[in-house]
Design a protein around this motif. Structure first.
Motif, short mmCIF file in Angstrom:
data_model
loop_
_atom_site.label_atom_id
_atom_site.label_comp_id
_atom_site.label_asym_id
_atom_site.label_seq_id
_atom_site.Cartn_x
_atom_site.Cartn_y
_atom_site.Cartn_z
N GLY A 97 0.79 -1.22 0.00
CA GLY A 97 0.00 0.00 0.00
C GLY A 97 0.83 1.27 0.00
O GLY A 97 0.30 2.36 -0.23
N GLY A 98 2.11 1.13 0.24
CA GLY A 98 2.99 2.28 0.27
C GLY A 98 3.45 2.71 -1.11
O GLY A 98 3.03 2.15 -2.13
N SER A 99 4.33 3.71 -1.11
CA SER A 99 4.82 4.28 -2.37
C SER A 99 6.34 4.40 -2.34
O SER A 99 6.95 4.53 -1.28
CB SER A 99 4.23 5.69 -2.58
OG SER A 99 2.82 5.64 -2.68
N LEU A 100 6.92 4.36 -3.52
CA LEU A 100 8.33 4.63 -3.72
C LEU A 100 8.48 5.40 -5.03
O LEU A 100 7.69 5.21 -5.95
CB LEU A 100 9.15 3.34 -3.80
CG LEU A 100 9.48 2.59 -2.52
CD1 LEU A 100 10.18 1.28 -2.86
CD2 LEU A 100 10.34 3.43 -1.58
N ARG A 101 9.53 6.22 -5.09
CA ARG A 101 9.88 6.84 -6.36
C ARG A 101 11.31 6.47 -6.71
O ARG A 101 12.24 6.79 -5.96
CB ARG A 101 9.75 8.37 -6.31
CG ARG A 101 9.92 8.99 -7.69
CD ARG A 101 9.73 10.48 -7.71
NE ARG A 101 10.87 11.22 -7.21
CZ ARG A 101 11.14 12.50 -7.49
NH1 ARG A 101 10.33 13.18 -8.30
NH2 ARG A 101 12.20 13.09 -6.96
N LEU A 102 11.45 5.80 -7.81
CA LEU A 102 12.77 5.43 -8.30
C LEU A 102 13.29 6.53 -9.22
O LEU A 102 12.53 7.15 -9.96
CB LEU A 102 12.72 4.12 -9.06
CG LEU A 102 12.13 2.91 -8.33
CD1 LEU A 102 12.24 1.67 -9.20
CD2 LEU A 102 12.78 2.71 -6.98
N SER A 103 14.60 6.73 -9.16
CA SER A 103 15.25 7.70 -10.03
C SER A 103 16.35 6.99 -10.83
O SER A 103 16.96 6.03 -10.35
CB SER A 103 15.88 8.83 -9.22
OG SER A 103 14.91 9.52 -8.48
N LYS A 107 17.85 17.57 -15.70
CA LYS A 107 18.59 16.83 -14.67
C LYS A 107 19.06 15.47 -15.18
O LYS A 107 19.59 14.68 -14.40
CB LYS A 107 17.71 16.63 -13.44
CG LYS A 107 17.32 17.92 -12.74
CD LYS A 107 16.49 17.64 -11.49
CE LYS A 107 16.15 18.93 -10.77
NZ LYS A 107 15.32 18.69 -9.56
N ASN A 108 18.86 15.20 -16.47
CA ASN A 108 19.26 13.90 -17.03
C ASN A 108 18.68 12.74 -16.22
O ASN A 108 19.36 11.73 -15.97
CB ASN A 108 20.79 13.77 -17.09
CG ASN A 108 21.39 14.45 -18.31
OD1 ASN A 108 20.75 15.28 -18.93
ND2 ASN A 108 22.61 14.10 -18.64
N THR A 109 17.44 12.88 -15.80
CA THR A 109 16.85 11.91 -14.88
C THR A 109 15.48 11.46 -15.36
O THR A 109 14.68 12.26 -15.85
CB THR A 109 16.73 12.53 -13.48
OG1 THR A 109 18.02 12.94 -13.03
CG2 THR A 109 16.18 11.50 -12.49
N VAL A 110 15.24 10.17 -15.19
CA VAL A 110 13.92 9.60 -15.41
C VAL A 110 13.44 9.01 -14.10
O VAL A 110 14.24 8.49 -13.31
CB VAL A 110 13.94 8.55 -16.55
CG1 VAL A 110 14.84 7.37 -16.21
CG2 VAL A 110 12.54 8.08 -16.87
N TYR A 111 12.14 9.12 -13.85
CA TYR A 111 11.56 8.69 -12.59
C TYR A 111 10.50 7.61 -12.83
O TYR A 111 9.86 7.56 -13.88
CB TYR A 111 10.88 9.87 -11.88
CG TYR A 111 11.80 11.03 -11.62
CD1 TYR A 111 11.81 12.15 -12.46
CD2 TYR A 111 12.66 11.04 -10.53
CE1 TYR A 111 12.65 13.22 -12.24
CE2 TYR A 111 13.50 12.12 -10.28
CZ TYR A 111 13.49 13.20 -11.14
OH TYR A 111 14.33 14.26 -10.90
N LEU A 112 10.32 6.80 -11.80
CA LEU A 112 9.22 5.85 -11.78
C LEU A 112 8.53 5.99 -10.44
O LEU A 112 9.09 5.65 -9.40
CB LEU A 112 9.71 4.41 -11.98
CG LEU A 112 8.60 3.37 -12.07
CD1 LEU A 112 7.82 3.54 -13.38
CD2 LEU A 112 9.16 1.95 -11.97
N GLN A 113 7.34 6.55 -10.48
CA GLN A 113 6.52 6.70 -9.27
C GLN A 113 5.66 5.46 -9.12
O GLN A 113 4.89 5.12 -10.03
CB GLN A 113 5.64 7.95 -9.36
CG GLN A 113 4.75 8.17 -8.15
CD GLN A 113 5.53 8.50 -6.90
OE1 GLN A 113 6.47 9.29 -6.92
NE2 GLN A 113 5.16 7.87 -5.78
N MET A 114 5.81 4.82 -7.98
CA MET A 114 5.08 3.57 -7.73
C MET A 114 4.19 3.76 -6.53
O MET A 114 4.69 3.99 -5.41
CB MET A 114 6.07 2.43 -7.51
CG MET A 114 7.08 2.26 -8.64
SD MET A 114 8.10 0.80 -8.48
CE MET A 114 9.01 1.20 -6.99
N ASN A 115 2.90 3.68 -6.74
CA ASN A 115 1.92 3.83 -5.67
C ASN A 115 1.16 2.53 -5.46
O ASN A 115 1.15 1.64 -6.32
CB ASN A 115 0.93 4.94 -6.02
CG ASN A 115 1.61 6.29 -6.15
OD1 ASN A 115 2.60 6.59 -5.48
ND2 ASN A 115 1.08 7.13 -7.03
#
Length: 119
Positions: free
Chosen positions: A15-21, A71-79
């Motif tokens: 049920g939690g969340s993480l954001r990968l970079s 920022k040369n960055t891609v994110y993955l938001q996981m909810n």
């Protein structure tokens, strides 16, 4: 060729969340398509999400992909994480602009970051 470094993985309750970079080296990041894949123990690597240079993206499931070219960055938001989301998550880059789900379409890969979801 780009070098990719993922971060943001860890242990989280269901049920939690993480954001990968994923930070990429190189000056041409904005022209690359970027993808996220994951691999659980004993299973094949599977597609999670991808985004092309213009921001058009495809996502499998409950996650969101985005990029910050400055920022040369891609994110993955996981909810709403579930135990079955437990896997090593890999960032990938395609210099040809491929943003599909076929892993050989990507040229460069990061080392991966572990995501563990407890029940």
């Amino acid at each position: 060729q780009v070098q990719l470094v993922e971060s943001g993985g860890g242990l989280v309750q269901a049920g939690g969340s993480l954001r990968l970079s994923c930070v990429a080296s190189g000056r041409t990041f904005s022209s690359y398509a970027m993808g996220w894949f994951r691999q659980a123990p004993g299973k094949e690597r599977e597609f999670v999400a991808a985004i092309n240079w213009s921001g058009s993206n495809s996502v499998k499931g409950r996650f969101t992909i985005s990029r910050d070219n400055a920022k040369n960055t891609v994110y993955l938001q996981m909810n709403s994480l579930k135990p079955e989301d437990t896997a090593v998550y890999y960032c990938a880059a395609s210099g040809a602009g491929y943003s599909g789900s076929y892993s050989p379409g990507y040229d460069d890969w990061g080392q991966g970051t572990q995501v563990t979801v407890s029940s």
